[in-house]
Design a protein around this motif. Structure first.
Motif, short mmCIF file in Angstrom:
data_model
loop_
_atom_site.label_atom_id
_atom_site.label_comp_id
_atom_site.label_asym_id
_atom_site.label_seq_id
_atom_site.Cartn_x
_atom_site.Cartn_y
_atom_site.Cartn_z
N UNK A 13 0.60 -0.74 -0.10
CA UNK A 13 0.25 -0.52 -0.11
C UNK A 13 0.73 1.01 0.10
N UNK A 14 2.38 1.55 0.46
CA UNK A 14 2.75 2.40 0.62
C UNK A 14 3.46 2.34 -0.28
N UNK A 15 3.85 1.37 -0.70
CA UNK A 15 4.35 1.56 -2.60
C UNK A 15 4.03 2.06 -2.79
N UNK A 16 2.35 1.46 -3.34
CA UNK A 16 1.30 2.87 -4.39
C UNK A 16 0.75 4.55 -4.12
N UNK A 17 1.38 4.11 -2.80
CA UNK A 17 -0.06 5.50 -2.39
C UNK A 17 1.86 6.14 -2.11
N UNK A 18 2.95 6.30 -2.02
CA UNK A 18 4.02 6.93 -2.19
C UNK A 18 5.16 6.96 -3.21
N UNK A 19 4.87 6.02 -4.24
CA UNK A 19 5.97 5.29 -5.26
C UNK A 19 7.88 5.75 -5.73
N UNK A 20 6.80 7.56 -4.96
CA UNK A 20 8.69 8.12 -5.77
C UNK A 20 9.61 7.58 -4.52
N UNK A 21 9.58 7.02 -3.12
CA UNK A 21 10.71 7.06 -2.24
C UNK A 21 11.33 5.39 -2.01
N UNK A 22 12.29 5.37 -2.63
CA UNK A 22 13.21 4.64 -2.36
C UNK A 22 12.94 3.84 -1.80
N UNK A 23 12.98 4.27 -0.39
CA UNK A 23 12.68 3.77 0.52
C UNK A 23 11.77 2.66 0.92
N UNK A 24 11.19 3.42 0.75
CA UNK A 24 9.07 2.26 0.43
C UNK A 24 9.80 1.36 -0.26
N UNK A 25 10.82 1.65 -0.97
CA UNK A 25 11.03 -0.02 -2.29
C UNK A 25 11.07 -0.71 -1.53
N UNK A 26 12.29 0.14 -0.77
CA UNK A 26 13.09 -1.25 -0.32
C UNK A 26 12.65 -1.88 0.95
N UNK A 27 12.21 -1.67 1.69
CA UNK A 27 11.55 -2.29 2.42
C UNK A 27 10.56 -2.76 2.47
N UNK A 28 9.75 -2.72 1.39
CA UNK A 28 9.03 -3.87 0.60
C UNK A 28 9.44 -5.10 0.06
N UNK A 29 11.04 -5.15 -0.80
CA UNK A 29 11.58 -5.88 -0.82
C UNK A 29 12.65 -6.73 -0.07
N UNK A 30 12.35 -6.25 1.43
CA UNK A 30 12.48 -6.91 2.08
C UNK A 30 11.89 -7.80 2.99
N UNK A 31 10.49 -7.22 2.87
CA UNK A 31 9.09 -7.70 2.93
C UNK A 31 9.05 -9.08 1.52
N UNK A 32 8.82 -8.87 0.64
CA UNK A 32 8.35 -9.81 -0.17
C UNK A 32 10.17 -10.98 0.36
#
Length: 134
Positions: A13-32
């Motif tokens: 949800x955060x990745x789609x809500x704030x798609x411009x932030x590398x940190x959010x995508x990094x967190x998402x990657x860690x969870x996946x």
């Protein structure tokens, strides 16, 4: 972890809500990655790096994932980017030295290892790499 899907949903949800932030995508990657969804984790880390090519934490995490999966050439490239981006960051230096050793660059690995403190505490940002015999 029983709460993992909830956290995974939050990160998506955060990745789609704030798609411009590398940190959010990094967190998402860690969870996946924590639920063994490696292809999706790689895509999330690569998305973080497309937003910020100097985001050393994503380079390091991507390298760790590649190393655990036995993709030592890809791991070396990722660790190189993490280490050169932040050369004084101990986990990045350690991981780059370790992959150099695995890939046969003993002299370079020894040189890097000698710059590390005599006693270091392994963290979750460091990987132990064992190359399996072919």
């Amino acid at each position: 972890h029983p709460e993992q899907p909830e956290h995974e949903g939050w990160a998506a949800w955060e990745a789609t809500r704030a798609p411009r932030y590398a940190a959010i995508w990094d967190i998402y990657g860690r969870l996946l990655e924590s639920v063994n969804r490696h292809a999706e984790a790689r895509a999330a880390y690569e998305k973080a790096l497309s937003l910020s090519s100097g985001y050393t934490f994503s380079w390091n995490r991507l390298g760790m994932m590649h190393a655990r999966l036995g993709r030592f050439g890809l791991a070396q490239s990722c660790f190189y980017h993490a280490h050169t981006g932040k050369p004084d960051e101990l986990p990045f230096k350690f991981n780059y030295a370790a992959i150099q050793k695995v890939n046969g660059a003993e002299a370079e690995a020894i040189q890097l290892f000698q710059t590390l403190p005599r006693q270091i505490v392994l963290t979750t940002e460091m990987v132990i790499i064992e190359k399996r015999p072919a």
